[in-house]
Design a protein around this motif. Structure first.
Motif, PDB file in Angstrom:
ATOM      1  N   ALA A   1      -6.209  29.529  41.159  1.00  0.00           N
ATOM      2  CA  ALA A   1      -7.655  29.324  41.306  1.00  0.00           C
ATOM      3  C   ALA A   1      -8.223  30.039  42.522  1.00  0.00           C
ATOM      4  N   ASN A   2      -7.438  30.170  43.603  1.00  0.00           N
ATOM      5  CA  ASN A   2      -7.945  30.773  44.840  1.00  0.00           C
ATOM      6  C   ASN A   2      -6.890  31.683  45.458  1.00  0.00           C
ATOM      7  N   ILE A   3      -7.376  32.645  46.252  1.00  0.00           N
ATOM      8  CA  ILE A   3      -6.512  33.495  47.073  1.00  0.00           C
ATOM      9  C   ILE A   3      -6.897  33.266  48.531  1.00  0.00           C
ATOM     10  N   PHE A   4      -5.903  32.928  49.369  1.00  0.00           N
ATOM     11  CA  PHE A   4      -6.122  32.748  50.801  1.00  0.00           C
ATOM     12  C   PHE A   4      -5.342  33.836  51.540  1.00  0.00           C
ATOM     13  N   VAL A   5      -6.037  34.564  52.424  1.00  0.00           N
ATOM     14  CA  VAL A   5      -5.414  35.657  53.172  1.00  0.00           C
ATOM     15  C   VAL A   5      -5.530  35.361  54.659  1.00  0.00           C
TER      16      VAL A   5
END
Length: 548
Positions: free
Chosen positions: A204-208
């Motif tokens: 659902a999400n990409i965290f960088v």
């Protein structure tokens, strides 16, 4: 006499200036020529070829100089080698360049539109935006395994690219261009994909985040002047960028990119909606030489699941079905059941006779509800076409929410099996055949395919699709049987026909297959692509259902 002396003095001074400039130009040119030849002649002529020497353990100084250039997968055993990824990026870089630049422009435009008013800037435009021809390389990648529904990766990225980014800034009627080039970025970002869900692309999400301050180096030109050549400015800008990027994205802070609504992605099935299509009343006649051949399509609006439909009632304006269907419900507060009545036609498209919807929020859990829906032309309440009578549709609904101990983690709505219609023999059932599509069909004379089904002496056909090697039909056929077809086979043949008069080969076979039905009886549902016999690469997708 004094005036003549003054004029003579000015003339002598002017001539002196001219001769001085001329002498300076001549002297400078001669000096450059002499210096060039002196530099060429001063170059050594006994230059030896470069020798490649093995690295020995005692040569610690050379080894220390090479350590920063050694990939992480060599120095650290927990980093994996990703040469395949570098090869993939190298081949895809021209296309990734265009896609990344387009996305970056859109994101930058939103930020610029918010910031420009407070700085009295009239416009900021990208005149040129390309990342160049040199792709980034991955020196290795570390992957973490956790107990949560997430995937954590730490790639080591090195990029010494040749981008060309030219930005035109207009303020107070003046236009200035800023150019960014020769960019170098070295860093180890942490990329987290979470939460992992059962809907493509499966997160659902990409965290960088950044695990340490990145190395950033680039060239910057303003009005063609290299600003990085100004003493002291290069170091100041480089440290400023490092600090700003670190303040925003240094772990545990992160850049979040939402791929899908996590609430929708993580929603679990809450219950089952049972729908019984009872009858339709006072439908309008659509056929010129008869009445109508109605059937009903059902689906949940804005849900990517296959629709369900009743059987076709021939020449009947007051048909009775009493057929049951089931839907998996994930959000009864917002989901809506849509019903459309169609007139089946053997040739051409099926004509819609009317539609209506039922919001699930109007249903009381575990309480059956019988509704008589007025069929409409459109769902626009102000549409004058809705005043014309189109008939009514009678349905029975019951929403059955799951109890807490019955909650299901995942259900494929498309796999929900309807029951056989009323009147089906007790020991038998309903065999449903759905012809979805075919691929890579190839006719010798023409390719206008349709599918012919042969089962127990009965023949059914799909519509003909002109000039298409990859046709899609999604047509359903039903056979009511006295007993399970455990020993029977379904013969499927794809034909191509031409309507041209006088053509010698007006009909030809594009391939055939014979399907054993014992699997669908045991598994209740089979959906497969079958290789066609007597066809080079042709395949046909057939879905079989056995309803009891």
């Amino acid at each position: 006499m004094g005036l003549l002396s003054t004029i003579f003095g000015i003339l002598c001074g002017f001539l002196n200036s001219i001769f001085s400039l001329f002498a300076f130009g001549i002297g400078t040119s001669i000096g450059l020529v002499i210096g060039y030849y002196a530099f060429i002649n001063a170059l050594p002529t006994d230059v030896e070829d470069v020798k490649v020497c093995p690295l020995v353990e005692d040569d610690l100084e050379t080894l220390q100089r090479l350590i920063p250039e050694i990939p992480l997968w060599v120095k650290n055993p927990d980093f994996d080698r990703v040469d395949w990824l570098n090869k993939f990026i190298e081949n895809m870089w021209p296309y990734l360049d265009r896609a990344i630049c387009a996305t970056a422009k859109n994101i930058a435009k939103l930020i610029i539109d918010e910031q420009t008013p407070q700085y009295k800037i009239q416009s900021v435009e990208f005149e040129t935006f390309t990342l160049g021809t040199i792709p980034p390389t991955f020196q290795g990648m570390k992957v973490y395994t956790t107990d949560d529904k997430e995937l954590i990766m730490e790639p080591s990225i090195k990029w010494a690219g040749n981008p060309n980014i030219i930005i035109a800034v207009t303020a107070y009627g003046l236009k200035a261009t800023i150019q960014v080039l020769d960019l170098q970025v070295f860093g180890i970002p942490r990329i987290t994909l979470k939460p992992l869900v059962g809907i493509f692309p499966c997160f659902a999400n990409i965290f960088v985040s950044l695990m340490n301050k990145p190395h950033v180096d680039f060239g910057l030109k303003l009005l063609g002047v290299d600003l990085m050549a100004i003493p002291g400015l290069y170091r100041f800008v480089q440290e400023l960028i490092k600090d700003q990027v670190a303040n925003m994205y240094l772990w545990p802070q992160a850049l979040e990119v939402q791929i899908m609504d996590p609430e929708q992605a993580l929603k679990r099935p809450l219950g089952i909606l049972d729908v019984t299509v009872v009858r339709a009343v006072k439908l309008q006649r659509k056929d010129l030489l008869g009445k109508s051949d109605p059937y009903v399509k059902l689906n949940l609006r804005e849900e990517k699941v296959a629709f369900k439909k009743t059987t076709v009632k021939r020449s009947n304006l007051n048909p009775e079905w009493n057929e049951e269907f089931s839907f998996v419900i994930k959000d009864p507060a917002t989901q809506v059941l849509e019903l459309r009545v169609y007139d089946w036609d053997q040739v051409g498209t099926h004509e819609e006779m009317g539609l209506n919807v039922v919001p699930l929020k109007d249903l009381t859990p575990d309480e059956p509800k019988v509704l008589t829906l007025v069929l409409l032309k459109t769902l626009n309440p102000n549409d004058p076409q809705n005043d014309k009578p189109r008939g009514q549709l009678v349905i029975e609904l019951v929403y059955k929410p799951f109890k807490e101990d019955e909650m299901l983690d995942d259900i494929d709505d498309s796999g929900m099996m309807e029951k056989a219609p009323e009147g089906t023999p007790a020991g038998g059932g309903l065999l449903v055949i759905i012809v979805h599509e075919a691929q890579d069909l190839e006719g010798k004379y023409h390719t206008n395919p349709h599918v012919r089904l042969l089962f127990k002496g009965e023949e059914r056909k799909t519509k003909r699709i002109k000039k298409n090697r990859d046709p899609r039909w999604d047509e359903e056929f039903q056979f009511r049987l006295e007993e399970p077809p455990t020993n029977d086979r379904l013969h499927v043949e794809v034909y191509s026909t031409s309507s041209r008069i006088g053509l010698l080969h007006s009909k030809e076979s594009l391939g055939h297959v014979s399907i054993n039905l014992v699997d669908v009886v045991h598994n209740r549902r089979v959906n497969e692509k079958y290789q066609l016999i007597d066809s080079r690469n042709g395949r046909v997708q057939i879905e079989l259902q056995w309803r009891t």
